[in-house]
Enzyme design. Sequence first.
Site, PDB file in Angstrom:
ATOM      1  CE  LYS A 197      -2.089  -1.077   3.875  1.00  0.00           C
ATOM      2  NZ  LYS A 197      -1.353  -2.328   4.206  1.00  0.00           N
TER       3      LYS A 197
ATOM      4  NE  ARG B   8      -4.503  -1.353   9.774  1.00  0.00           N
ATOM      5  CZ  ARG B   8      -3.435  -0.872   9.122  1.00  0.00           C
ATOM      6  NH1 ARG B   8      -3.422   0.354   8.655  1.00  0.00           N
ATOM      7  NH2 ARG B   8      -2.397  -1.651   8.929  1.00  0.00           N
TER       8      ARG B   8
ATOM      9  NE  ARG C 110       8.643  -2.752   6.479  1.00  0.00           N
ATOM     10  CZ  ARG C 110       7.417  -2.344   6.220  1.00  0.00           C
ATOM     11  NH1 ARG C 110       7.189  -1.527   5.226  1.00  0.00           N
ATOM     12  NH2 ARG C 110       6.409  -2.742   6.955  1.00  0.00           N
TER      13      ARG C 110
ATOM     14  NE  ARG D 282       5.979  -0.323  10.331  1.00  0.00           N
ATOM     15  CZ  ARG D 282       4.992  -0.360   9.451  1.00  0.00           C
ATOM     16  NH1 ARG D 282       5.118   0.221   8.269  1.00  0.00           N
ATOM     17  NH2 ARG D 282       3.877  -0.977   9.738  1.00  0.00           N
TER      18      ARG D 282
ATOM     19  NE  ARG E 286       2.158  -5.447  10.951  1.00  0.00           N
ATOM     20  CZ  ARG E 286       3.187  -5.107  10.170  1.00  0.00           C
ATOM     21  NH1 ARG E 286       4.390  -5.617  10.411  1.00  0.00           N
ATOM     22  NH2 ARG E 286       3.014  -4.267   9.171  1.00  0.00           N
TER      23      ARG E 286
HETATM   24  P1  AP5 Z   1       4.756  -1.592   1.918  1.00  0.00           P
HETATM   25  O1  AP5 Z   1       4.526  -0.774   0.711  1.00  0.00           O
HETATM   26  O2  AP5 Z   1       5.375  -0.942   3.113  1.00  0.00           O
HETATM   27  O3  AP5 Z   1       3.423  -2.374   2.365  1.00  0.00           O
HETATM   28  P2  AP5 Z   1       2.161  -1.847   3.135  1.00  0.00           P
HETATM   29  O4  AP5 Z   1       0.969  -2.507   2.533  1.00  0.00           O
HETATM   30  O5  AP5 Z   1       2.190  -0.372   3.219  1.00  0.00           O
HETATM   31  O6  AP5 Z   1       2.364  -2.541   4.561  1.00  0.00           O
HETATM   32  P3  AP5 Z   1       2.862  -1.938   5.954  1.00  0.00           P
HETATM   33  O7  AP5 Z   1       4.116  -2.626   6.339  1.00  0.00           O
HETATM   34  O8  AP5 Z   1       2.838  -0.468   5.958  1.00  0.00           O
HETATM   35  O9  AP5 Z   1       1.824  -2.583   6.920  1.00  0.00           O
HETATM   36  P4  AP5 Z   1       0.584  -2.003   7.655  1.00  0.00           P
HETATM   37  O10 AP5 Z   1      -0.494  -1.793   6.688  1.00  0.00           O
HETATM   38  O11 AP5 Z   1       0.297  -2.947   8.775  1.00  0.00           O
HETATM   39  O12 AP5 Z   1       1.174  -0.671   8.308  1.00  0.00           O
HETATM   40  P5  AP5 Z   1       0.575   0.732   8.711  1.00  0.00           P
HETATM   41  O13 AP5 Z   1       1.687   1.665   8.810  1.00  0.00           O
HETATM   42  O14 AP5 Z   1      -0.609   1.072   7.877  1.00  0.00           O
HETATM   43  O15 AP5 Z   1       5.644  -2.854   1.454  1.00  0.00           O
HETATM   44  C1  AP5 Z   1       6.058  -3.834   2.399  1.00  0.00           C
HETATM   45  C2  AP5 Z   1       7.397  -4.419   1.957  1.00  0.00           C
HETATM   46  O16 AP5 Z   1       7.214  -5.101   0.723  1.00  0.00           O
HETATM   47  C3  AP5 Z   1       8.479  -3.351   1.704  1.00  0.00           C
HETATM   48  O17 AP5 Z   1       9.707  -3.858   2.117  1.00  0.00           O
HETATM   49  C4  AP5 Z   1       8.417  -3.153   0.187  1.00  0.00           C
HETATM   50  O18 AP5 Z   1       9.654  -2.749  -0.337  1.00  0.00           O
HETATM   51  C5  AP5 Z   1       8.037  -4.551  -0.292  1.00  0.00           C
HETATM   52  N1  AP5 Z   1       7.263  -4.532  -1.551  1.00  0.00           N
HETATM   53  C6  AP5 Z   1       6.304  -3.624  -1.913  1.00  0.00           C
HETATM   54  N2  AP5 Z   1       5.782  -3.924  -3.127  1.00  0.00           N
HETATM   55  C7  AP5 Z   1       6.435  -5.065  -3.542  1.00  0.00           C
HETATM   56  C8  AP5 Z   1       6.346  -5.860  -4.712  1.00  0.00           C
HETATM   57  N3  AP5 Z   1       5.484  -5.575  -5.719  1.00  0.00           N
HETATM   58  N4  AP5 Z   1       7.146  -6.938  -4.789  1.00  0.00           N
HETATM   59  C9  AP5 Z   1       8.014  -7.271  -3.790  1.00  0.00           C
HETATM   60  N5  AP5 Z   1       8.161  -6.531  -2.659  1.00  0.00           N
HETATM   61  C10 AP5 Z   1       7.369  -5.435  -2.532  1.00  0.00           C
HETATM   62  O19 AP5 Z   1       0.001   0.431  10.182  1.00  0.00           O
HETATM   63  C11 AP5 Z   1       0.854   0.105  11.231  1.00  0.00           C
HETATM   64  C12 AP5 Z   1       0.066   0.027  12.522  1.00  0.00           C
HETATM   65  O20 AP5 Z   1      -0.512   1.312  12.824  1.00  0.00           O
HETATM   66  C13 AP5 Z   1      -1.140  -0.941  12.549  1.00  0.00           C
HETATM   67  O21 AP5 Z   1      -0.758  -2.271  12.826  1.00  0.00           O
HETATM   68  C14 AP5 Z   1      -1.974  -0.326  13.674  1.00  0.00           C
HETATM   69  O22 AP5 Z   1      -1.430  -0.637  14.933  1.00  0.00           O
HETATM   70  C15 AP5 Z   1      -1.782   1.163  13.434  1.00  0.00           C
HETATM   71  N6  AP5 Z   1      -2.802   1.725  12.521  1.00  0.00           N
HETATM   72  C16 AP5 Z   1      -2.577   2.346  11.318  1.00  0.00           C
HETATM   73  N7  AP5 Z   1      -3.726   2.729  10.750  1.00  0.00           N
HETATM   74  C17 AP5 Z   1      -4.714   2.318  11.586  1.00  0.00           C
HETATM   75  C18 AP5 Z   1      -6.127   2.399  11.547  1.00  0.00           C
HETATM   76  N8  AP5 Z   1      -6.772   2.976  10.502  1.00  0.00           N
HETATM   77  N9  AP5 Z   1      -6.834   1.886  12.581  1.00  0.00           N
HETATM   78  C19 AP5 Z   1      -6.221   1.304  13.635  1.00  0.00           C
HETATM   79  N10 AP5 Z   1      -4.883   1.198  13.753  1.00  0.00           N
HETATM   80  C20 AP5 Z   1      -4.134   1.701  12.735  1.00  0.00           C
HETATM   81 MG    MG Z   2       2.286   1.018   4.805  1.00  0.00          MG
END
Ligand code: AP5
Ligand code: MG
Length: 199
Positions: free
Chosen positions: A13, A88, A127, A135, A146
């Site tokens: 994402k 979410r 990562r 992280r 997760r």
């Molecule tokens: P990346 O692009 O970082 O993936 P992502 O989908 O953004 O996943 P996140 O790691 O950010 O996870 P998340 O959704 O749990 O985190 P968030 O910060 O939202 O890519 C991941 C890896 O894959 C990278 O190394 C990248 O290089 C690689 N990659 C990407 N594309 C690729 C491809 N095509 N091929 C191969 N490799 C690839 O949330 C974190 C925490 O915050 C949550 O757990 C929760 O505690 C809190 N939080 C955030 N938002 C909310 C909400 N709305 N409600 C409640 N809690 C929340």
């Molecule tokens: Mg993300």
Amino acid sequence: MRVVFVGPPGAGKGTQSKLLVDYLAIPHLSTGELLREVIRSGTAVGRTVGPIMAEGKLVPDELVLGVFRERLGRGDCGEGCLLDGVPRTIRQAEAIDEIFAERGEAVDIAIELSVPDAELVRRLNGRGNEPESPRPDDRPEKIPLRLKVYQDQTKPLVDYYQKHGVLRKIDGIGTTEEVFGRIQGAIEAMRSQAGRVTR
Ligand code: AP5
Ligand code: MG
């Protein structure tokens, strides 16, 4: 255009958001990034949120919605915005629909980025093992929770947006460019649908 990304941790994402906000010239609104800023600020709220995020659980809806409202209120989202990692939960989705409706706006497209669990684990472990900016929630032992939290609390949004007629499912496997090409295709198809406001 108001775009929502729905997808499990590691689906890409954040990676795809960076490309899409340039393409659409709209701000990137990631609650994960906003909440990590809150933690860095060292406030009482940050001290509450930090351990929840480190565990891989969801931060309470009302706290996230407060952060979302504050961000939306900064005044740069008139032409739209890209929501990354929010909503979410169904509660968040309903509240965000109400917040947009108050502004005469609505979610135009919800993109479900779909990636099998084994690949998600591989990406997040990759990562999590990088020494420079791991992280706490990328530690291998946190990843199963997760993924479960996504299945239990966030995946229902796929049906929610399907019922609203705005869901587009995108295969998240392939190079970043290949995945982005599919997303562009879905955005342009949505834009060309008759009668839809596109920006
Ligand atoms: P990346 O692009 O970082 O993936 P992502 O989908 O953004 O996943 P996140 O790691 O950010 O996870 P998340 O959704 O749990 O985190 P968030 O910060 O939202 O890519 C991941 C890896 O894959 C990278 O190394 C990248 O290089 C690689 N990659 C990407 N594309 C690729 C491809 N095509 N091929 C191969 N490799 C690839 O949330 C974190 C925490 O915050 C949550 O757990 C929760 O505690 C809190 N939080 C955030 N938002 C909310 C909400 N709305 N409600 C409640 N809690 C929340
Ligand atoms: Mg993300």
